[in-house]
Design an enzyme around this catalytic site. Sequence first.
Site, short mmCIF file in Angstrom:
data_model
loop_
_atom_site.label_atom_id
_atom_site.label_comp_id
_atom_site.label_asym_id
_atom_site.label_seq_id
_atom_site.Cartn_x
_atom_site.Cartn_y
_atom_site.Cartn_z
N GLY A 97 -1.50 2.48 10.43
CA GLY A 97 -2.04 2.67 9.08
C GLY A 97 -3.55 2.50 9.02
O GLY A 97 -4.25 3.28 8.36
N ALA A 123 -3.29 4.09 16.15
CA ALA A 123 -2.80 5.25 15.39
C ALA A 123 -1.86 4.78 14.28
O ALA A 123 -1.03 5.53 13.81
CB ALA A 123 -2.10 6.22 16.32
N LYS A 144 0.81 -1.23 0.00
CA LYS A 144 0.00 0.00 0.00
C LYS A 144 0.85 1.29 0.00
O LYS A 144 0.43 2.30 -0.56
CB LYS A 144 -0.96 0.00 1.19
CG LYS A 144 -2.10 -1.00 1.05
CD LYS A 144 -3.10 -0.87 2.18
CE LYS A 144 -4.25 -1.86 2.01
NZ LYS A 144 -5.28 -1.68 3.03
N ARG A 157 -1.72 3.08 22.39
CA ARG A 157 -0.75 2.65 23.40
C ARG A 157 0.39 3.67 23.45
O ARG A 157 0.75 4.16 24.52
CB ARG A 157 -0.24 1.26 23.01
CG ARG A 157 0.82 0.71 23.91
CD ARG A 157 1.15 -0.70 23.52
NE ARG A 157 1.69 -0.80 22.15
CZ ARG A 157 2.02 -1.94 21.56
NH1 ARG A 157 1.86 -3.08 22.19
NH2 ARG A 157 2.50 -1.95 20.34
P1 ATR Z 1 -1.92 -1.33 10.86
O1 ATR Z 1 -1.44 -0.98 9.49
O2 ATR Z 1 -2.70 -2.60 10.95
O3 ATR Z 1 -2.61 -0.19 11.54
P2 ATR Z 1 0.42 -0.71 12.38
O4 ATR Z 1 0.62 0.51 11.57
O5 ATR Z 1 1.59 -1.56 12.76
O6 ATR Z 1 -0.59 -1.70 11.68
O7 ATR Z 1 -0.37 -0.27 13.72
C1 ATR Z 1 -0.73 -1.20 14.72
C2 ATR Z 1 -1.58 -0.47 15.76
O8 ATR Z 1 -2.00 -1.43 16.74
C3 ATR Z 1 -0.84 0.62 16.50
O9 ATR Z 1 -1.76 1.62 16.89
C4 ATR Z 1 -0.31 -0.13 17.71
O10 ATR Z 1 -0.02 0.68 18.84
P3 ATR Z 1 1.44 1.40 18.98
O11 ATR Z 1 1.41 2.57 18.04
O12 ATR Z 1 1.50 1.82 20.40
O13 ATR Z 1 2.45 0.37 18.60
C5 ATR Z 1 -1.49 -1.01 18.02
N1 ATR Z 1 -1.13 -2.20 18.82
C6 ATR Z 1 -0.46 -3.29 18.39
N2 ATR Z 1 -0.33 -4.19 19.39
C7 ATR Z 1 -0.94 -3.65 20.48
C8 ATR Z 1 -1.17 -4.09 21.82
N3 ATR Z 1 -0.73 -5.28 22.25
N4 ATR Z 1 -1.86 -3.28 22.66
C9 ATR Z 1 -2.33 -2.07 22.22
N5 ATR Z 1 -2.13 -1.60 20.97
C10 ATR Z 1 -1.46 -2.37 20.11
#
Ligand code: ATR
Length: 272
Positions: free
Chosen positions: A128, A126, A65, A150
């Site tokens: 993608g 927050a 993407k 988080r």
């Molecule tokens: P995507 O493209 O699916 O959004 P990403 O950009 O890696 O994937 O984002 C993952 C999101 O899930 C982020 O908001 C992440 O929080 P952080 O920015 O603090 O890393 C959140 N996330 C992933 N694992 C988590 C967990 N165990 N508890 C809370 N938030 C989590």
Amino acid sequence: MDKYLVLGNPIAQSRSPSIHQLFAKQTDQNIAYDKQLVELDNFNNHINTLIAQGIKGVNVTMPFKEQALAISDQLSDRAELAGAVNTLSFVDGKIFGDNTDGVGLVNDLKSQQVEFQGKRILLLGAGGAARGVLLPLLSENPALLCIANRTVSKAESLVATIKDSRAQAISFAQTQEFDFDIIINATSTSLSADIPPISSQCISINTVCYDMVYSKEETTFLKWCRAHGAKQVIDGLGMLVGQAAESFRIWRGVMPDIAPVLANLRVELSKD
Ligand code: ATR
């Protein structure tokens, strides 16, 4: 016959061809839509080959993407803010990039009678997935859009980017200070059967809870919401159909009906 594709790596699991074929049947559009595996280091070459072959457009899924955004000659605002493109249109030698994920979410919720006007929305995450839905959510005129993450600084920088007084960055703990009408889980926690640690106090019987992830079984997050009183819980299968519908509209100028295709897909999912 105009031809379209969905590109990804892996791609075997993609339901996009069956969704678009149902849309084509429903709207009497004579198109072909297939899936294609793209080698990880060959995205740009692949796109140029498809353009030379006369393909009209493609959907792009993981992990391409961002590369789809980079190769676009022109981007929609929503794709630019999302930092990701899931729909490419090839018109007169130019590449137009858009992101239909957020509209897909909004359309899915609307088709399930959820209203946004004046509502208080909590968006969890927050990354993608969250970035992709921000502008479409704000354009539905909610009263408040809290972004909880988080890593709070990431939510803060998103809020700083969108410059909209209705958007606010909070921590998961701060969710206890609010009541929300709609809660959308855009974190990746459901993929590992985990949940973001929000306060159960921000949920009431009238809170609509949405998880962007879908699976045969109800996700851990939706189970948790239901256990804390939410009556209406919805998974992301409709968002998948909704984003496809918006891509179809961009390419064909006709908006297909989401509901019957979603019903069909729900039956297919239950057989997996
Ligand atoms: P995507 O493209 O699916 O959004 P990403 O950009 O890696 O994937 O984002 C993952 C999101 O899930 C982020 O908001 C992440 O929080 P952080 O920015 O603090 O890393 C959140 N996330 C992933 N694992 C988590 C967990 N165990 N508890 C809370 N938030 C989590």
